[in-house]
Design an enzyme around this catalytic site. Structure first.
Site, short mmCIF file in Angstrom:
data_model
loop_
_atom_site.label_atom_id
_atom_site.label_comp_id
_atom_site.label_asym_id
_atom_site.label_seq_id
_atom_site.Cartn_x
_atom_site.Cartn_y
_atom_site.Cartn_z
CG HIS A 73 -31.90 48.71 11.20
ND1 HIS A 73 -32.83 49.66 11.53
CD2 HIS A 73 -32.51 47.49 11.37
CE1 HIS A 73 -33.96 49.05 11.87
NE2 HIS A 73 -33.80 47.74 11.76
CG ASN A 127 -27.25 55.61 12.59
OD1 ASN A 127 -27.36 54.87 11.62
ND2 ASN A 127 -28.28 55.94 13.36
CE LYS A 170 -28.82 52.43 9.68
NZ LYS A 170 -29.42 53.68 10.24
CE1 TYR A 227 -34.62 52.68 9.09
CE2 TYR A 227 -33.60 52.69 6.91
CZ TYR A 227 -33.50 52.54 8.29
OH TYR A 227 -32.28 52.25 8.86
NE ARG A 276 -32.35 49.94 19.41
CZ ARG A 276 -32.73 50.84 18.50
NH1 ARG A 276 -33.09 50.45 17.26
NH2 ARG A 276 -32.75 52.11 18.78
CD GLU A 303 -36.88 46.16 11.55
OE1 GLU A 303 -37.32 47.28 11.83
OE2 GLU A 303 -35.79 45.72 11.98
P1 IDP Z 1 -32.68 53.83 15.39
O1 IDP Z 1 -31.95 53.42 14.13
O2 IDP Z 1 -31.73 54.14 16.51
O3 IDP Z 1 -33.76 52.85 15.79
P2 IDP Z 1 -34.81 55.55 14.39
O4 IDP Z 1 -35.43 56.66 15.18
O5 IDP Z 1 -35.62 54.31 14.20
O6 IDP Z 1 -33.40 55.23 15.08
O7 IDP Z 1 -34.41 56.16 12.98
C1 IDP Z 1 -34.09 55.32 11.89
C2 IDP Z 1 -32.86 55.88 11.20
O8 IDP Z 1 -33.19 57.15 10.65
C3 IDP Z 1 -31.66 56.17 12.12
O9 IDP Z 1 -30.88 55.03 12.40
C4 IDP Z 1 -30.90 57.20 11.32
O10 IDP Z 1 -30.17 56.58 10.25
C5 IDP Z 1 -32.05 58.01 10.71
N1 IDP Z 1 -32.40 59.16 11.55
C6 IDP Z 1 -33.04 59.16 12.76
N2 IDP Z 1 -33.19 60.40 13.23
C7 IDP Z 1 -32.65 61.23 12.30
C8 IDP Z 1 -32.52 62.67 12.21
O11 IDP Z 1 -32.92 63.43 13.09
N3 IDP Z 1 -31.89 63.15 11.08
C9 IDP Z 1 -31.43 62.33 10.09
N4 IDP Z 1 -31.54 61.00 10.13
C10 IDP Z 1 -32.14 60.45 11.23
MG MG Z 2 -35.48 52.30 14.74
#
Ligand code: IDP
Ligand code: MG
Length: 138
Positions: free
Chosen positions: A116, A113, A10, A50, A86, A127
């Site tokens: 992805h 974070n 990212k 997304y 993961r 994807e």
């Molecule tokens: P993941 O990336 O661990 O699978 P997901 O729930 O699929 O998590 O969420 C997709 C992306 O959305 C996350 O990687 C993060 O960048 C963002 N995200 C998820 N939850 C939050 C939140 O509570 N606040 C802001 N951004 C979030």
């Molecule tokens: Mg996800």
């Protein structure tokens, strides 16, 4: 059996020059890139990717962030690739991610974070196809 998953390095991780470290971790774990491209996502492209999160309160921020700078999209191949990636990534919130995971070491916030990773084999196929044409992958 070899499996494929989609990973994205990212914008925050690209900006902190962690492409090399993250790609090294994939290879060391037996997740080998078979497709890899650096690109800048448009807002619309990030929104399409997304789309499952469309109703979430963070959707607009997330897609703005994902289109804020270059990313690296990768198709990774290896045994148990989806789960392995993961595990390597760690929890969504870097503060909650296990020590030694990519997000614990490189993530800046729950949004920014670092990486992805597809969450199922079925979603991985969708994807991968979102970013790579059939003719671009071995
Ligand atoms: P993941 O990336 O661990 O699978 P997901 O729930 O699929 O998590 O969420 C997709 C992306 O959305 C996350 O990687 C993060 O960048 C963002 N995200 C998820 N939850 C939050 C939140 O509570 N606040 C802001 N951004 C979030
Ligand atoms: Mg996800």
């Amino acid at each position: 059996m070899a499996e494929r998953t989609l990973a994205i390095i990212k914008p925050d991780a690209v900006a902190k020059h962690a492409i090399g470290d993250i790609t090294r971790r994939y290879e060391a774990a037996g997740l080998y890139p078979v497709g890899m491209r650096m690109m800048q996502l448009s807002k619309a492209c990030a929104e399409g990717f997304y789309a499952v999160h469309r109703e979430r309160p963070f959707f607009n921020d997330l897609t703005t962030y994902m289109s804020s700078g270059p990313v690296v999209v990768l198709t990774l191949e290896g045994s148990d690739a989806v789960k392995k990636n993961r595990d390597l990534m760690g929890a969504t919130d870097p503060k909650k991610a296990d020590a030694g995971t990519i997000r614990a070491d490189h993530g800046a916030s729950i949004e920014a974070n670092a990486v992805h990773g597809s969450d199922s084999v079925e979603n991985a196929q969708i994807e991968i196809r979102y970013f790579f044409a059939e003719s671009e992958l071995p």
